[in-house]
Write an enzyme that holds these catalytic residues in place. Structure first.
Site, PDB file in Angstrom:
ATOM      1  N   ASP A   1       1.280   2.148   2.135  1.00 50.91           N
ATOM      2  CA  ASP A   1       1.428   2.634   3.514  1.00 50.91           C
ATOM      3  C   ASP A   1       1.475   1.451   4.479  1.00 50.91           C
ATOM      4  O   ASP A   1       0.964   0.366   4.164  1.00 50.91           O
ATOM      5  CB  ASP A   1       0.215   3.495   3.925  1.00 50.91           C
TER       6      ASP A   1
HETATM    7  N1  URA Z   1      -2.883   5.555  -1.403  1.00 53.92           N
HETATM    8  C1  URA Z   1      -2.739   5.657  -0.065  1.00 53.92           C
HETATM    9  O1  URA Z   1      -3.230   6.594   0.550  1.00 53.92           O
HETATM   10  N2  URA Z   1      -2.048   4.693   0.564  1.00 53.92           N
HETATM   11  C2  URA Z   1      -1.505   3.629  -0.053  1.00 53.92           C
HETATM   12  O2  URA Z   1      -0.900   2.767   0.592  1.00 53.92           O
HETATM   13  C3  URA Z   1      -1.676   3.538  -1.444  1.00 53.92           C
HETATM   14  C4  URA Z   1      -2.376   4.509  -2.101  1.00 53.92           C
END
Ligand code: URA
Length: 232
Positions: free
Chosen positions: A102
């Site tokens: 993310d």
């Molecule tokens: N899980 C999440 O919520 N975000 C990420 O970036 C990776 C795994």
């Protein structure tokens, strides 16, 4: 393969730009002899402006992703590709991120130009663990590790349960979690299912490969073949 094609495939420029570099004498053998564009040297016998060229395919690169960068060019804002040399994006085959983090997630992000490796590393069937440190808004309740390990947790809006995941407590507001799949916002949604909220998320390992302590945010490094071969 001719020198011209080899360097163009490595992203050093268009064929015209690479031809110009070669004519300018910027590409030599190990003894400093200038190479011609039609020569067919081994990859290992070339120096570009005195430096060995980037590795041929398969190339694996690790990046310490900082917050604020997305992994997809389709998303608005700055993209992780900006943190790598432009020639990596110009390689043929191109270098792609191995899965996504993310925008605000930090830590270890791999890239490769090898579709087979990419598939193997992100496929849940391979069992390649991705390990995260989650900082939480509320103290852990104590039942989260059991819920995550059960293989029965169904995330909101989904019908298929998550694969079992391993969680250990670091302190009341911090957990270490290893997943073998990568669903959308998975870690954040897992803690939301337990009534908590992830305030910061950091990936500290991908398979057996840990984010090196001396790789600062925004820095990248080529992963040597002997390291990525033993990774899963
Ligand atoms: N899980 C999440 O919520 N975000 C990420 O970036 C990776 C795994």
């Amino acid at each position: 393969m001719t020198l011209l094609r080899l360097l163009a495939n490595l992203g050093y420029g268009s064929r015209r730009e690479v031809a110009r570099m070669i004519r300018a004498g910027e590409v030599t053998d190990a003894d400093g002899n200038v190479l011609g564009e039609k020569s067919r040297p081994d990859h290992g016998g070339i120096l570009v402006r005195g430096e060995p060229p980037d590795p041929a395919a398969p190339l694996v690169v690790m990046l310490h992703k900082p917050p604020g960068f997305t992994c997809s060019r389709e998303d608005p804002g700055r993209v992780v590709h900006e943190l790598l040399p432009p020639r990596f994006a110009a390689r043929n085959p191109p270098l792609s991120p191995v899965g996504r983090l993310d925008k605000e997630t930090t830590g270890l992000l791999l890239f490769t130009d090898d579709g087979g490796l990419l598939h193997r590393w992100i496929s849940p069937k391979s069992g390649c663990g991705k390990t995260y440190i989650a900082s939480l808004d509320r103290p852990l309740r104590g039942d989260e590790a059991g819920i995550f390990a059960s293989g029965e947790l169904v995330l909101r809006g989904e019908t298929r349960p998550l694969r079992p995941a391993e969680m250990t407590v670091i302190d009341p507001h911090t957990a270490r979690l290893t997943l073998t799949e990568g669903r959308y916002h998975q870690v954040r949604r897992m803690f939301a299912a337990c009534g908590n909220h992830v305030v910061a998320l950091h990936r500290c390992a991908f398979g057996s490969l840990e984010l090196p302590g001396d790789l600062a945010p925004r820095q990248w490094r080529v992963v040597p073949e002997e390291v990525w071969r033993g990774m899963v």
